[in-house]
Scaffold this motif. Sequence first.
Motif, short mmCIF file in Angstrom:
data_model
loop_
_atom_site.label_atom_id
_atom_site.label_comp_id
_atom_site.label_asym_id
_atom_site.label_seq_id
_atom_site.Cartn_x
_atom_site.Cartn_y
_atom_site.Cartn_z
N VAL A 32 0.84 -1.21 0.00
CA VAL A 32 0.00 0.00 0.00
C VAL A 32 0.87 1.25 0.00
N SER A 33 1.88 1.27 0.85
CA SER A 33 2.74 2.46 0.97
C SER A 33 3.56 2.68 -0.28
N THR A 35 2.85 1.70 -3.37
CA THR A 35 1.98 2.09 -4.48
C THR A 35 1.57 3.56 -4.37
N ILE A 36 1.02 3.92 -3.21
CA ILE A 36 0.57 5.31 -3.03
C ILE A 36 1.76 6.27 -3.07
N PHE A 40 2.35 9.49 -5.82
CA PHE A 40 2.59 10.88 -5.41
C PHE A 40 4.03 11.30 -5.70
N SER A 100 3.82 6.10 3.21
CA SER A 100 3.52 6.59 1.86
C SER A 100 4.19 7.94 1.61
#
Length: 220
Positions: A32-33, A35-36, A40, A100
């Motif tokens: 998750v981290s 990818t996000i 950004f 992230s």
Amino acid sequence: MSEPISFFSGFQVNDLVFLGEAAGRTLLISAVSITIGTIFGIFFGWSLQASKWLAQTTIGTILDIFRSVPLIIQLILFYNFFPIIGWNTGPFAAGAVVLSIYTAALVANVVRGGIEAVGIPMRRAARSLGMSYWQDLRYVVWPIGLRAVFPSWVGVALSVIKDSALVSVLGYMELLRASQILITRTQEPFIILACAGAFYFALSYPLSKYSQKLEESWTS
């Protein structure tokens, strides 16, 4: 006379399953981290390159703070700051947010370097052929820059997988925290840490190996 009660027990098969479940949670928060943070980071990196003065004084300063302050301090500060602003979140959400942002700060410099790796004459040639700015980015800068920075991005991703262990300070039951619990109960740190290291290797090695094959396919 009754036998003395022992509060410790040896390492069991169920403990290995427990570590496996914790490794799954480590993989989840890392994925998750990464990818996000990568999404950004691409935007921030492009901003730093496209508008150097304005972006450097705003986005660049903020990203430098996240790159400079130790990750464990960021995790503790943000986890305690969220309730103040009315956001009562759990360890996973808080850890994912901080990881992230941390990933985005690292990826931003990688992306900026990739864009700047494409020579000005090549970009001018693309524009002279009638390409728009966005076509230049898509068909010239992105393919060339990606090959230049992909190894660096893989290094960031592998680093985030290992740094996710710091989320254990928030109470998130990832691999390191699970290992600490088992060490306390079994008093067998060598076996537990060896198993934890094997799980970290199992999480990181496929990404490293796949990226290596991908790079070879680009050069063949």
